[in-house]
Design a protein around this motif. Sequence first.
Motif, PDB file in Angstrom:
ATOM      1  N   LEU B  71      79.511  52.791 -75.277  1.00  0.00           N
ATOM      2  CA  LEU B  71      80.829  53.173 -75.760  1.00  0.00           C
ATOM      3  C   LEU B  71      80.604  53.557 -77.303  1.00  0.00           C
ATOM      4  N   VAL B  72      81.886  54.027 -77.979  1.00  0.00           N
ATOM      5  CA  VAL B  72      81.742  53.861 -79.559  1.00  0.00           C
ATOM      6  C   VAL B  72      83.258  53.306 -79.716  1.00  0.00           C
ATOM      7  N   GLU B  73      83.303  52.914 -81.029  1.00  0.00           N
ATOM      8  CA  GLU B  73      84.715  52.309 -81.350  1.00  0.00           C
ATOM      9  C   GLU B  73      84.949  52.972 -82.539  1.00  0.00           C
ATOM     10  N   ARG B  74      86.156  52.680 -83.027  1.00  0.00           N
ATOM     11  CA  ARG B  74      86.871  52.987 -84.429  1.00  0.00           C
ATOM     12  C   ARG B  74      87.753  52.214 -85.075  1.00  0.00           C
ATOM     13  N   HIS B  75      87.935  51.978 -86.216  1.00  0.00           N
ATOM     14  CA  HIS B  75      88.882  51.128 -86.755  1.00  0.00           C
ATOM     15  C   HIS B  75      90.124  51.856 -87.475  1.00  0.00           C
ATOM     16  N   PRO B  76      91.181  52.102 -86.745  1.00  0.00           N
ATOM     17  CA  PRO B  76      92.273  52.666 -87.496  1.00  0.00           C
ATOM     18  C   PRO B  76      92.913  52.208 -88.625  1.00  0.00           C
ATOM     19  N   LEU B  77      92.420  51.006 -89.167  1.00  0.00           N
ATOM     20  CA  LEU B  77      93.087  50.391 -90.440  1.00  0.00           C
ATOM     21  C   LEU B  77      92.156  50.088 -91.197  1.00  0.00           C
ATOM     22  N   GLY B  78      91.150  50.392 -91.222  1.00  0.00           N
ATOM     23  CA  GLY B  78      89.970  50.237 -92.387  1.00  0.00           C
ATOM     24  C   GLY B  78      88.580  50.695 -92.216  1.00  0.00           C
ATOM     25  N   SER B  79      87.974  51.196 -93.534  1.00  0.00           N
ATOM     26  CA  SER B  79      86.793  51.329 -93.484  1.00  0.00           C
ATOM     27  C   SER B  79      85.909  49.969 -93.137  1.00  0.00           C
ATOM     28  N   GLN B  80      84.543  50.260 -92.978  1.00  0.00           N
ATOM     29  CA  GLN B  80      83.638  49.051 -92.627  1.00  0.00           C
ATOM     30  C   GLN B  80      82.333  49.408 -93.238  1.00  0.00           C
ATOM     31  N   ALA B  81      81.815  48.509 -94.083  1.00  0.00           N
ATOM     32  CA  ALA B  81      80.604  48.762 -94.722  1.00  0.00           C
ATOM     33  C   ALA B  81      79.569  47.921 -94.116  1.00  0.00           C
ATOM     34  N   PHE B  82      78.413  48.254 -94.076  1.00  0.00           N
ATOM     35  CA  PHE B  82      77.379  47.389 -93.493  1.00  0.00           C
ATOM     36  C   PHE B  82      76.158  47.433 -94.532  1.00  0.00           C
ATOM     37  N   ILE B  83      75.846  46.096 -95.095  1.00  0.00           N
ATOM     38  CA  ILE B  83      74.772  45.938 -95.912  1.00  0.00           C
ATOM     39  C   ILE B  83      73.686  45.229 -95.191  1.00  0.00           C
ATOM     40  N   PRO B  84      72.600  45.634 -95.037  1.00  0.00           N
ATOM     41  CA  PRO B  84      71.462  44.794 -94.387  1.00  0.00           C
ATOM     42  C   PRO B  84      70.779  43.903 -95.532  1.00  0.00           C
ATOM     43  N   VAL B  85      70.763  42.562 -95.037  1.00  0.00           N
ATOM     44  CA  VAL B  85      70.299  41.637 -96.049  1.00  0.00           C
ATOM     45  C   VAL B  85      68.943  41.238 -95.649  1.00  0.00           C
ATOM     46  N   ASP B  86      68.504  41.275 -94.439  1.00  0.00           N
ATOM     47  CA  ASP B  86      67.070  40.980 -94.231  1.00  0.00           C
ATOM     48  C   ASP B  86      66.178  41.766 -93.900  1.00  0.00           C
ATOM     49  N   GLY B  87      66.500  43.127 -94.474  1.00  0.00           N
ATOM     50  CA  GLY B  87      65.220  44.155 -94.127  1.00  0.00           C
ATOM     51  C   GLY B  87      65.197  44.864 -92.694  1.00  0.00           C
ATOM     52  N   VAL B  88      65.881  44.520 -91.877  1.00  0.00           N
ATOM     53  CA  VAL B  88      65.926  45.106 -90.635  1.00  0.00           C
ATOM     54  C   VAL B  88      66.696  46.310 -90.600  1.00  0.00           C
ATOM     55  N   ALA B  89      65.947  47.421 -89.896  1.00  0.00           N
ATOM     56  CA  ALA B  89      66.449  48.836 -89.987  1.00  0.00           C
ATOM     57  C   ALA B  89      67.302  48.771 -88.907  1.00  0.00           C
ATOM     58  N   TYR B  90      68.407  49.673 -88.723  1.00  0.00           N
ATOM     59  CA  TYR B  90      69.289  49.834 -87.733  1.00  0.00           C
ATOM     60  C   TYR B  90      69.767  51.334 -87.496  1.00  0.00           C
ATOM     61  N   LEU B  91      70.283  51.312 -86.160  1.00  0.00           N
ATOM     62  CA  LEU B  91      70.490  52.793 -85.777  1.00  0.00           C
ATOM     63  C   LEU B  91      72.295  52.850 -85.885  1.00  0.00           C
ATOM     64  N   VAL B  92      72.604  53.858 -86.296  1.00  0.00           N
ATOM     65  CA  VAL B  92      73.956  54.152 -86.690  1.00  0.00           C
ATOM     66  C   VAL B  92      74.180  55.495 -85.824  1.00  0.00           C
ATOM     67  N   LEU B  93      75.027  55.364 -84.900  1.00  0.00           N
ATOM     68  CA  LEU B  93      75.624  56.390 -84.047  1.00  0.00           C
ATOM     69  C   LEU B  93      76.975  56.699 -84.491  1.00  0.00           C
ATOM     70  N   VAL B  94      77.321  58.137 -84.649  1.00  0.00           N
ATOM     71  CA  VAL B  94      78.613  58.323 -85.189  1.00  0.00           C
ATOM     72  C   VAL B  94      78.970  59.645 -84.347  1.00  0.00           C
ATOM     73  N   ALA B  95      80.224  60.055 -84.371  1.00  0.00           N
ATOM     74  CA  ALA B  95      80.866  61.111 -83.814  1.00  0.00           C
ATOM     75  C   ALA B  95      82.121  61.501 -84.564  1.00  0.00           C
ATOM     76  N   ASP B  96      82.306  63.049 -84.333  1.00  0.00           N
ATOM     77  CA  ASP B  96      83.588  63.549 -84.787  1.00  0.00           C
ATOM     78  C   ASP B  96      84.574  63.078 -83.740  1.00  0.00           C
ATOM     79  N   ASP B  97      85.932  63.475 -84.144  1.00  0.00           N
ATOM     80  CA  ASP B  97      86.959  63.351 -83.045  1.00  0.00           C
ATOM     81  C   ASP B  97      87.645  64.493 -82.820  1.00  0.00           C
ATOM     82  N   ASP B  98      87.830  64.501 -81.305  1.00  0.00           N
ATOM     83  CA  ASP B  98      88.665  65.770 -80.887  1.00  0.00           C
ATOM     84  C   ASP B  98      89.934  65.050 -80.229  1.00  0.00           C
ATOM     85  N   ASN B  99      90.997  65.104 -80.983  1.00  0.00           N
ATOM     86  CA  ASN B  99      92.045  64.338 -80.442  1.00  0.00           C
ATOM     87  C   ASN B  99      91.920  63.343 -79.726  1.00  0.00           C
TER      88      ASN B  99
END
Lengths: 161, 161
Positions: B71-99
Amino acid sequence: MHKLVARVLSADRFKPFGDVIDGAGLAPDKMINQGLCARFHDLARLDFADGRAGISLFASQAKSAPFLFELVERHPLGSQAFIPVDGVAYLVLVADDDNGVPTGFQAFVAGPGQSVNIHRNTWHGVLTPIDTPGKYVVVDRIGAGDNLEEHWFETPVLVTV
Amino acid sequence: MHKLVARVLSADRFKPFGDVIDGAGLAPDKMINQGLCARFHDLARLDFADGRAGISLFASQAKSAPFLFELVERHPLGSQAFIPVDGVAYLVLVADDDNGVPTGFQAFVAGPGQSVNIHRNTWHGVLTPIDTPGKYVVVDRIGAGDNLEEHWFETPVLVTV
């Protein structure tokens, strides 16, 4: 010279000055992502007189013990959170206020992964990465006007760890 | 199955989806603390329809390649920032929106010290620390009401790095 020994940072000890964001001793408020992720919710008192919250990045040179502080500063218009992103421990000097004069200094060592949010108008030393230059994501007030008050000491504060 | 290869994260590549907070390629906006600290100012578009900005902590279990997203998700009411604090790399999956339907998937590997701010209403995969459990300071909307929209795939998205 005013001398001080830094202590390990904890939420309890730091409470008069701000918030410690490390999740230590807390139960998650919510499990998200199909149970794979714990959310510790709303851990800092963001407090802005005007303007808005923003995210900036600070890259600071290091200092080493003994740490000499010639001034403290405070931000009358907003809180300021420091989030270490490259695992560099940092020294946090804070003080109470006595009619505009900092008093009752305390120093803490924030370990890797320990973020702090310094409350609005709380006296604190400048960002002090220990031994290694450090980067910190900072959440503070974005806005116009003078949000910096400095207090220079007649006698420096010397902090050992 | 929809297959995708993750790329290295950069501000340019991530621009349609959000902000990369790492200072790469930027000149400091200001030198502070008697010239010892560079401030890179206001690097993320914090965007909240209501409520307020807050700081939370996410502690997430790890996943390993190949990464399967159901699945993917989105948050209609706000942005969301992720700040890694213990040096662990992470995968970011994003997508455009079509209706209302996610399309045009892209995946990125965010290295240690690279924070992202995902724009409001942007489709994204759940937080995915790579190989090691990770903690992330999160700046997102604190407020009442339902701020989560999920889109489950008929065919999972498989990401390799």
